[in-house]
Design a protein around this motif. Structure first.
Motif, PDB file in Angstrom:
ATOM      1  N   ASP A 191       0.845  -1.192   0.000  1.00 30.14           N
ATOM      2  CA  ASP A 191       0.000   0.000   0.000  1.00 30.14           C
ATOM      3  C   ASP A 191       0.883   1.245   0.000  1.00 30.14           C
ATOM      4  N   GLU A 330      -5.833   0.457   2.554  1.00 34.55           N
ATOM      5  CA  GLU A 330      -4.652  -0.316   2.901  1.00 34.55           C
ATOM      6  C   GLU A 330      -4.964  -1.803   2.974  1.00 34.55           C
ATOM      7  N   HIS A 494      -4.977  -0.511  -4.463  1.00 32.03           N
ATOM      8  CA  HIS A 494      -4.325   0.434  -3.561  1.00 32.03           C
ATOM      9  C   HIS A 494      -3.540   1.480  -4.348  1.00 32.03           C
ATOM     10  N   LEU A 535      -3.802   8.846   2.575  1.00 33.23           N
ATOM     11  CA  LEU A 535      -3.493   8.046   1.391  1.00 33.23           C
ATOM     12  C   LEU A 535      -2.953   8.924   0.274  1.00 33.23           C
TER      13      LEU A 535
END
Length: 619
Positions: A191, A330, A494, A535
């Protein structure tokens, strides 16, 4: 520290590797030369088949037949590794760490992960006590974000996911504080947040122990995050070498310029066009209503007691006909479980998954077979998902025979049409998949799904094992297939850069829940949840980031899905958590016509309306 005459830890000169099969002799690497200094991270980038992995093994003398080193030297601290005896190589390799790109077969399946790493540390440093070694291993497992590191220390390799195994092997390579670390595509299966942590850990290793790193990657943005200097390999040749920022700003070689142009633009792109089929309507083809999935797992240290692992919790969303819909998050967030529920590989413990209004958990017999024809799955691993002893044409014929096709001529015509459609040469019909590249293998997987004329393709990390060049080509293929066949896509991924380029709607999952649902433009420019911002801040890119890692990047590990905390499950990692987060788990709140986020800091529509009215009154 001993170094070679030019001060380098690793000095490679005119290194060449060839394929030594009778009648198939050819050069794989052609006269490669470069140096790696102490505390330096040197990146190596290139497409699949360029020779990156062969180079990473050649510099530490791990080339096996039918490959052979045909020329050159690779000097480690002044000693040519290519001239050493096996005993001398064992001595030198104590100071060399190596992490490959395929983690699942790298450790002994009969021993626990922690024990194997401890034994390596004690073999290299016999003065280290077992208790001290275990403490160091647990600390490093925690540093690379292995959830519940102290408990997972005692797990076997089969109990680790692919991403967790990759992190464990990074720990295995770094445990002895090597002088040289060769990292071959180590972040590709990870990730973005974990990859960022791994790169940070490598930088710390270079600073604390003068470790030099040869960082091989298929992604130029990832190499930029890690390396101060980058080598570009194309068809076995070193075509360019520059400091990282200079290479990105002013690439000299045409191949390097192509690599730069193939990278998806995140924030500097014009507004994304809605990626829907030509005659798309708002019709819902997939609907999840309050879907949950719970697994029973044996309680550690007990004989018969079990815990409840809540993998998916109360997920609700719609996928519309013609959508390119993404589910991101994730490892461990529930994406793969959701994939199994969407494809009816499992039935949910609660809620319902509807396809065109019908609960797929209640389908059986011919109805279930019809559903499987309508929704097809394309998996992540282009190597493990193809039977190695079956011809490509036979693989593509099998689904048709399962669904009632009997005429051999019509079957062969259909398979040939689909192979043309996905860009596979028809000459491969009777060939085995042995010699295919990762991109070609993934096209076989796409053809195997497309041969049944599905309406929905479920892509489970379909592009994550491919280099950026192959990703670029496959995305163009998916766009073409969607236009020509009115397909609906669901991407489980991801890779946010791929999602930005390919998808029009995105669901963000954290610890089994959807914490944000938004269209592409809103999510990347105005995310409503702090996890989404984290993210985005960790996403490798060549652009200036809109969200700074130092403000958003996560620390610590997610809570266990077996023992979920009260209130918001994200609060232990949230930089903006406050008192209400510990008491109440926020519900998804409407932010706009098609956007929702579950955070106490997202204002309700009523609050926004009141604020707008107040501002209007003030003017």
């Amino acid at each position: 520290m001993d170094t070679s005459s030019n001060g380098s830890v690793l000095s490679v000169r005119d290194l060449s590797v060839g394929l030594a099969l009778p009648g198939r002799e050819r050069e794989i690497l052609k006269g490669i030369s470069f140096d790696v200094a102490p505390r330096e991270i040197v990146g190596v980038v290139g497409a699949s088949g360029a020779g990156k992995t062969v180079l990473s093994k050649a510099v530490v003398n791990w080339i096996d037949p039918p490959l052979a080193i045909t020329g050159g030297t690779a000097a480690f601290r002044g000693e040519n590794l290519l001239d050493q005896s096996p005993a001398a190589m064992r001595r030198l390799r104590r100071d060399i760490g190596y992490v490959g790109a395929n983690p699942m077969g790298a450790l002994d399946p009969t021993l626990t992960v922690g024990r194997q790493i401890v034994e390596k540390l004690r073999a290299v440093s016999p003065e280290t006590s077992r208790a001290e070694a275990e403490k160091r291993v647990v600390a490093l497992l925690d540093a690379v974000r292995i959830p519940s590191a102290k408990a997972r220390f005692h797990d076997y390799p089969s109990q680790f996911s692919g991403g967790m195994m990759q992190r464990a092997l990074i720990v295995d390579a770094m445990i002895s504080n090597p002088v040289l670390l060769v990292a071959d595509n180590v972040t590709q299966p990870l990730d973005v947040t974990v990859a960022a942590q791994v790169i940070r850990l490598m930088r710390e290793l270079t600073e604390r122990f003068d470790t030099a790193v040869l960082f091989v990657s298929s992604s130029l943005p990832v190499a930029r995050e890690a390396a101060s200097r980058i080598l570009v390999i194309d068809e076995g040749r070193l075509v360019e070498e520059q400091p990282t920022e200079a290479l990105i700003e002013t690439p000299r070689h045409a191949y390097t310029r192509d690599l730069v142009t193939q990278i998806p633009v995140i924030w500097n792109a014009p507004p994304a066009e809605p990626r829907r089929a030509g005659n798309a309507t708002p019709e819902m083809v997939i609907r999840l209503n309050d879907v949950s999935q719970t697994y029973k797992v044996r309680k550690r240290g007990s004989f018969g007691a079990v815990d409840s692992l809540r993998a998916v919790r109360n997920v609700t969303f719609d996928v519309r006909r013609g959508d390119s819909f993404a589910v991101v998050g994730e490892s461990g967030c529930g994406k793969s479980t959701l994939m199994r529920l969407l494809s009816r590989l499992e039935k949910p413990a609660g809620g319902e998954v509807l396809c065109e209004g019908r609960d797929i958990a209640k389908l059986s017999g011919s109805e279930l077979l019809a559903f499987r024809r309508k929704l097809q799955l394309v998996l992540q691993d282009p190597f493990g998902s193809l039977p190695p002893r079956t011809a490509i044409g036979a693989m593509l014929e099998a689904p048709l025979r399962t669904h009632g096709w009997r005429d051999p001529k019509k079957i062969r015509e259909k398979v040939r049409d689909v192979m043309n459609d996905v860009g596979l040469p028809v000459a491969l019909y009777d060939e085995l998949p042995l010699g295919l590249s990762a991109g070609q293998r993934q096209r076989v997987n796409v053809a195997r799904a497309m041969v049944l004329d599905p309406e929905i393709l479920l892509m489970d990390e379909t592009l994550s094992a491919l280099d950026q060049t192959e990703q670029f080509r496959l995305l163009a293929l998916f766009d073409k297939l969607q236009r020509e066949h009115a397909l609906t896509y669901i991407f489980i991924s991801h890779d946010l850069a791929m999602v930005r380029k390919a998808c029009n709607r995105i669901a963000v999952m954290y610890l089994g829940e959807v914490v944000e649902l938004a269209d592409n433009e809103r999510l990347f420019f105005d995310p409503g949840h702090p996890y989404t911002r984290a993210l985005l801040s960790a996403m490798p890119t060549l652009e200036e980031r809109r969200y700074r890692p130092e403000d958003c990047l996560l620390e610590g590990e997610p809570p266990s899905p077996i023992d979920l905390p009260e209130g918001c499950a994200f609060r232990s990692r949230c930089p903006q958590a406050f008192e209400a987060c510990a008491r109440t788990n926020p519900l998804l709140t409407v932010r706009g016509a098609d956007d929702l986020a579950s955070c106490h800091l997202v204002p309700s529509p009523q609050a926004l309306a009141a604020r707008a009215a107040m501002l209007a009154g003030a003017t």
